[in-house]
Design a protein around this motif. Structure first.
Motif: not given
Length: 196
Positions: A103-132
Motif C-alpha cells: 500500500t506504500v508507493s515506492g516499495v519494491d514488494v518483490a524485493a521485500v519478499i525475496q529478502q525474507q524468503r532468503v532469510a527464512t530459507m537460511g533459518a530453515l536450513q539451520d533448524y534442519t541441521r539442528l534436527k540432524r
C-alpha cells in the motif's frame, strides 16, 4: 507465550527457585525463547500474590524455593487441557510489513519478499541441521526440544509457502492494473474478526 503458565507447569515437578525455573524452561525449549531471570522472579511474585504458589523455604545458598498451591495445580492442569486461542492472532511483523508494503508507493514488494524468503530459507536450513545433530530423544528434555524444533521447521516451511503465495498474488494484481496506473490506496474498512 505465557511465562506464568510455563512456570506453573514446571513447578508441577516440585519446588524450585527462580534461576532453576529459568534453566529448566530454556533446557526444555532449547533456549528458543530465552527468559530473563528478573522476569521469572517478577512472575513468581505475582503468582504468590494470586495464591498460585507459596514460598517453600530456602536452601543453604539462600535461594527461596516456590511450590504450587492447590489453586496453582488446578491452573497448570487447566492450561494443559485448554486449547490455545486463535481468536486474537499474535501480531506477525512479516504480515504487517507486507500488508503495508503493497500500500506504500515506492516499495519494491518483490524485493521485500525475496529478502525474507532468503532469510527464512537460511533459518530453515539451520533448524534442519539442528534436527540432524539432535540427541536420540532418550531424555524427556531432548524430546521437548525436538518438538520445539519441529514447530520451528513447520513454521518456516509455512512462511515460505505463504511468501510464494503472496508473491503470486502481488504479480497477478500488478498484471490486472492498467500500465501507468498508480497503486490505489486501500479504502478504510472496519477491522475483520479472524475466525479459525
Amino acid at each position: 507465550m505465557s511465562v506464568k503458565n510455563a512456570l506453573l507447569a514446571l513447578l508441577e515437578q516440585g519446588p524450585m527457585y527462580g534461576y532453576q525455573l529459568r534453566a529448566e524452561f530454556e533446557r526444555r525449549t532449547g533456549a528458543t525463547w530465552p527468559l530473563n531471570v528478573g522476569q521469572v522472579y517478577t512472575t513468581l511474585t505475582r503468582l504468590e500474590r494470586d495464591g498460585l504458589v507459596v514460598a517453600a523455604g530456602a536452601d543453604e545458598g539462600g535461594h527461596v524455593h516456590y511450590a504450587l498451591t492447590e489453586a496453582g495445580h488446578e491452573e497448570a492442569r487447566s492450561w494443559f487441557t485448554t486449547p490455545v486461542s486463535r481468536s486474537q492472532p499474535p501480531r506477525d511483523e512479516l504480515a504487517i510489513k507486507l500488508a503495508l508494503a503493497v500500500t506504500v508507493s515506492g516499495v519494491d514488494v518483490a524485493a521485500v519478499i525475496q529478502q525474507q524468503r532468503v532469510a527464512t530459507m537460511g533459518a530453515l536450513q539451520d533448524y534442519t541441521r539442528l534436527k540432524r545433530t539432535a540427541p536420540d530423544q532418550q531424555d524427556v528434555g531432548d524430546l521437548a526440544w525436538s518438538l520445539v524444533l519441529d514447530s520451528l521447521v513447520f513454521a518456516a516451511e509455512a512462511e515460505i509457502r505463504w511468501l510464494d503465495h503472496t508473491e503470486a498474488r502481488v504479480r497477478r494484481a500488478a498484471l490486472a492494473r492498467p500500465a501507468g496506473t498508480p497503486q490505489p490506496a486501500p479504502a478504510s474498512r472496519p477491522a475483520k474478526q479472524v475466525r479459525r
